[in-house]
Scaffold this active site. Sequence first.
Site, PDB file in Angstrom:
ATOM      1  N   HIS A 222      49.603 113.902 -13.261  1.00  0.00           N
ATOM      2  CA  HIS A 222      48.227 113.340 -13.159  1.00  0.00           C
ATOM      3  C   HIS A 222      47.354 113.890 -12.489  1.00  0.00           C
ATOM      4  O   HIS A 222      47.156 114.821 -12.073  1.00  0.00           O
ATOM      5  CB  HIS A 222      48.517 111.541 -13.303  1.00  0.00           C
ATOM      6  CG  HIS A 222      47.354 110.833 -13.760  1.00  0.00           C
ATOM      7  ND1 HIS A 222      46.111 111.546 -14.127  1.00  0.00           N
ATOM      8  CD2 HIS A 222      47.211 109.666 -13.633  1.00  0.00           C
ATOM      9  CE1 HIS A 222      45.061 110.506 -14.321  1.00  0.00           C
ATOM     10  NE2 HIS A 222      45.997 109.262 -13.855  1.00  0.00           N
ATOM     11  N   PHE A 268      47.366 122.953 -16.032  1.00  0.00           N
ATOM     12  CA  PHE A 268      47.169 123.700 -17.222  1.00  0.00           C
ATOM     13  C   PHE A 268      47.747 122.446 -18.265  1.00  0.00           C
ATOM     14  O   PHE A 268      48.701 121.664 -17.892  1.00  0.00           O
ATOM     15  CB  PHE A 268      47.900 124.917 -17.510  1.00  0.00           C
ATOM     16  CG  PHE A 268      47.412 125.958 -16.876  1.00  0.00           C
ATOM     17  CD1 PHE A 268      46.538 126.807 -17.479  1.00  0.00           C
ATOM     18  CD2 PHE A 268      47.530 126.341 -15.476  1.00  0.00           C
ATOM     19  CE1 PHE A 268      45.742 127.899 -16.852  1.00  0.00           C
ATOM     20  CE2 PHE A 268      46.942 127.491 -14.923  1.00  0.00           C
ATOM     21  CZ  PHE A 268      46.149 128.227 -15.660  1.00  0.00           C
ATOM     22  N   HIS A 270      46.803 119.484 -21.334  1.00  0.00           N
ATOM     23  CA  HIS A 270      46.255 117.930 -21.379  1.00  0.00           C
ATOM     24  C   HIS A 270      46.888 117.386 -22.510  1.00  0.00           C
ATOM     25  O   HIS A 270      47.110 117.760 -23.651  1.00  0.00           O
ATOM     26  CB  HIS A 270      44.749 118.029 -21.393  1.00  0.00           C
ATOM     27  CG  HIS A 270      44.148 116.803 -20.945  1.00  0.00           C
ATOM     28  ND1 HIS A 270      43.883 115.675 -21.757  1.00  0.00           N
ATOM     29  CD2 HIS A 270      43.873 116.396 -19.593  1.00  0.00           C
ATOM     30  CE1 HIS A 270      43.348 114.670 -21.047  1.00  0.00           C
ATOM     31  NE2 HIS A 270      43.273 115.247 -19.820  1.00  0.00           N
ATOM     32  N   ASP A 321      41.777 119.665 -12.929  1.00  0.00           N
ATOM     33  CA  ASP A 321      42.293 120.089 -11.556  1.00  0.00           C
ATOM     34  C   ASP A 321      42.534 121.517 -11.138  1.00  0.00           C
ATOM     35  O   ASP A 321      42.517 121.787 -10.110  1.00  0.00           O
ATOM     36  CB  ASP A 321      43.814 119.335 -11.660  1.00  0.00           C
ATOM     37  CG  ASP A 321      43.569 117.799 -11.705  1.00  0.00           C
ATOM     38  OD1 ASP A 321      42.936 117.254 -10.941  1.00  0.00           O
ATOM     39  OD2 ASP A 321      44.422 117.486 -12.393  1.00  0.00           O
TER      40      ASP A 321
HETATM   41  N1  COA Z   1      52.798 124.584 -18.028  1.00  0.00           N
HETATM   42  C1  COA Z   1      53.591 125.153 -19.022  1.00  0.00           C
HETATM   43  N2  COA Z   1      53.801 124.725 -20.446  1.00  0.00           N
HETATM   44  C2  COA Z   1      53.269 123.604 -20.597  1.00  0.00           C
HETATM   45  C3  COA Z   1      52.235 123.068 -19.745  1.00  0.00           C
HETATM   46  C4  COA Z   1      51.985 123.595 -18.667  1.00  0.00           C
HETATM   47  N3  COA Z   1      51.217 123.046 -17.831  1.00  0.00           N
HETATM   48  N4  COA Z   1      51.774 122.023 -20.376  1.00  0.00           N
HETATM   49  C5  COA Z   1      52.295 121.845 -21.670  1.00  0.00           C
HETATM   50  N5  COA Z   1      53.168 122.850 -21.860  1.00  0.00           N
HETATM   51  C6  COA Z   1      53.908 123.032 -22.935  1.00  0.00           C
HETATM   52  C7  COA Z   1      55.315 122.010 -22.940  1.00  0.00           C
HETATM   53  O1  COA Z   1      56.173 122.787 -22.042  1.00  0.00           O
HETATM   54  C8  COA Z   1      55.639 121.990 -24.362  1.00  0.00           C
HETATM   55  O2  COA Z   1      56.155 123.226 -24.596  1.00  0.00           O
HETATM   56  P1  COA Z   1      57.351 122.996 -25.726  1.00  0.00           P
HETATM   57  O3  COA Z   1      56.996 122.305 -26.980  1.00  0.00           O
HETATM   58  O4  COA Z   1      57.884 124.516 -25.829  1.00  0.00           O
HETATM   59  O5  COA Z   1      58.315 122.252 -24.935  1.00  0.00           O
HETATM   60  C9  COA Z   1      54.102 121.909 -24.684  1.00  0.00           C
HETATM   61  O6  COA Z   1      53.288 122.493 -24.104  1.00  0.00           O
HETATM   62  C10 COA Z   1      53.683 120.327 -24.910  1.00  0.00           C
HETATM   63  O7  COA Z   1      53.691 119.852 -23.610  1.00  0.00           O
HETATM   64  P2  COA Z   1      53.972 118.379 -23.360  1.00  0.00           P
HETATM   65  O8  COA Z   1      54.370 118.295 -21.697  1.00  0.00           O
HETATM   66  O9  COA Z   1      55.029 117.693 -24.329  1.00  0.00           O
HETATM   67  O10 COA Z   1      52.753 117.582 -23.598  1.00  0.00           O
HETATM   68  P3  COA Z   1      52.102 116.356 -23.128  1.00  0.00           P
HETATM   69  O11 COA Z   1      50.740 115.976 -23.737  1.00  0.00           O
HETATM   70  O12 COA Z   1      53.115 115.324 -22.831  1.00  0.00           O
HETATM   71  O13 COA Z   1      51.587 116.828 -21.616  1.00  0.00           O
HETATM   72  C11 COA Z   1      50.593 117.277 -19.702  1.00  0.00           C
HETATM   73  C12 COA Z   1      50.325 117.018 -21.249  1.00  0.00           C
HETATM   74  C13 COA Z   1      49.288 117.085 -18.977  1.00  0.00           C
HETATM   75  C14 COA Z   1      51.459 116.377 -18.742  1.00  0.00           C
HETATM   76  C15 COA Z   1      51.201 118.577 -19.490  1.00  0.00           C
HETATM   77  O14 COA Z   1      50.272 119.420 -20.076  1.00  0.00           O
HETATM   78  C16 COA Z   1      51.557 119.101 -18.119  1.00  0.00           C
HETATM   79  O15 COA Z   1      52.408 118.769 -17.628  1.00  0.00           O
HETATM   80  N6  COA Z   1      50.571 119.809 -17.541  1.00  0.00           N
HETATM   81  C17 COA Z   1      50.763 120.119 -15.986  1.00  0.00           C
HETATM   82  C18 COA Z   1      50.216 118.913 -15.210  1.00  0.00           C
HETATM   83  C19 COA Z   1      48.844 118.763 -14.917  1.00  0.00           C
HETATM   84  O16 COA Z   1      48.014 119.877 -14.882  1.00  0.00           O
HETATM   85  N7  COA Z   1      48.294 117.494 -15.126  1.00  0.00           N
HETATM   86  C20 COA Z   1      47.081 117.256 -15.039  1.00  0.00           C
HETATM   87  C21 COA Z   1      46.352 116.674 -16.297  1.00  0.00           C
HETATM   88  S1  COA Z   1      44.631 116.380 -16.296  1.00  0.00           S
END
Ligand code: COA
Length: 379
Positions: A222, A268, A270, A321
């Site tokens: 987050h 990266f 969302h 971010d």
């Molecule tokens: N880097 C690498 N891979 C990523 C990624 C990232 N930042 N964000 C998503 N992915 C990939 C996941 O590994 C997953 O791949 P898979 O299907 O091969 O396993 C797929 O994309 C879906 O990701 P998931 O984490 O299940 O999606 P989500 O909707 O639960 O997650 C976040 C959203 C924000 C938690 C996730 O994108 C993330 O962890 N981002 C980095 C943290 C961040 O920047 N947070 C600020 C949000 S404003």
Amino acid sequence: MAAEDIKKGLAGVVVDYTAVSKVNPDTNSLLYRGYPVQELAAKCSFEEVAYLLWNGELPNETQLAEFTARERAGRALDPVVKSVVDSLPTTAHPMDVCRTAASVMGARHELAEDSSPEANMKKAIDLWAAMPAIVAYDQRRRHGQEAVEPREDLDYSANFLWMTFGEEQVPEVVEAFNVSMILYAEHSFNASTFTARVVTSTLSDLHSAVTAAIGALKGPLHGGANEAVMHTFDEIGIRSEESLEEAATRARAWMEDALARKKKVMGFGHRVYKHGDSRVPTMKAALDKMIAHYGRPELLGLYNGLEQAMDEAKAIKPNLDYPAGPTYHLMGFDTQTFTPLFVASRITGWTAHIMEQVASNSLIRPLSEYNGPEERQVP
Ligand code: COA
């Protein structure tokens, strides 16, 4: 219950109405009380946006004058809060300092146990007005510096920078900071806002809800992501003598390696936006201005290299971010201060949601499917 009926992470679940903001991932748009956030960032001060989030309408001149006077009158660092901050080690994360300060302010507030609309509005404005002094002082004490008194002649953003650095900043820097505060202010039912609403739904008080929200925001999935972005830049290595292209090439190689190792790269992706974050173009424009202002093209190289390599490999787009982290770095904020800046802004959105929750409350208490041992007897 079938596994597909379990909404892990509450993904895709609509749990309530809100009139505070609307996120539309299909059109990449974000509205605060109906206004596009990009327009607010271009035309308004953060004070006007805070007023809008709390009151539903932008202020007229008289309302804005009265509101900004209240904000300016509440900026001083309370000596008791300062002594609590001083009692915390400088090894403590600044988010822990913010969280503790919010809790202390709650315990000391004259309306602590009053959750009427008037009391909650007062508490929200008091917290919002006071938080910059805490964030600024916490950064300063880590450098062995004294607190800087607020200046009533400066607006919220200029004063925040003044209290942090003890120097007045040029208008371009103040403007970029103002834009970041507006973009961070509100984003519907994100994890920290939902946390605040859950706490509020038990009829607990506003400061308890904000304190819990700060805890939720700290995590790198987050708000902690803006800090984590800078750690990525540091890991790749910021080399001021390097050209944009050289930096981009090294960043691309870093990203390719990170993705090959299945690393999650912060800044990266969302949960809601799958084709790009509506706030990124505005924040990236502010970052571009700061890169030009401070003359740091190598940072743009790192930014571009990571973004392009991620796009080519996984088509995952940056979130807010990603441009916010290097922008705050250029302004001179310590990396660990980035998420507290997000707190200072998001207090507005959290408290708007807290007031909305109070006005139409229902205890938030979902169900779970048990998958532990069958019933058994204690031997
Ligand atoms: N880097 C690498 N891979 C990523 C990624 C990232 N930042 N964000 C998503 N992915 C990939 C996941 O590994 C997953 O791949 P898979 O299907 O091969 O396993 C797929 O994309 C879906 O990701 P998931 O984490 O299940 O999606 P989500 O909707 O639960 O997650 C976040 C959203 C924000 C938690 C996730 O994108 C993330 O962890 N981002 C980095 C943290 C961040 O920047 N947070 C600020 C949000 S404003």
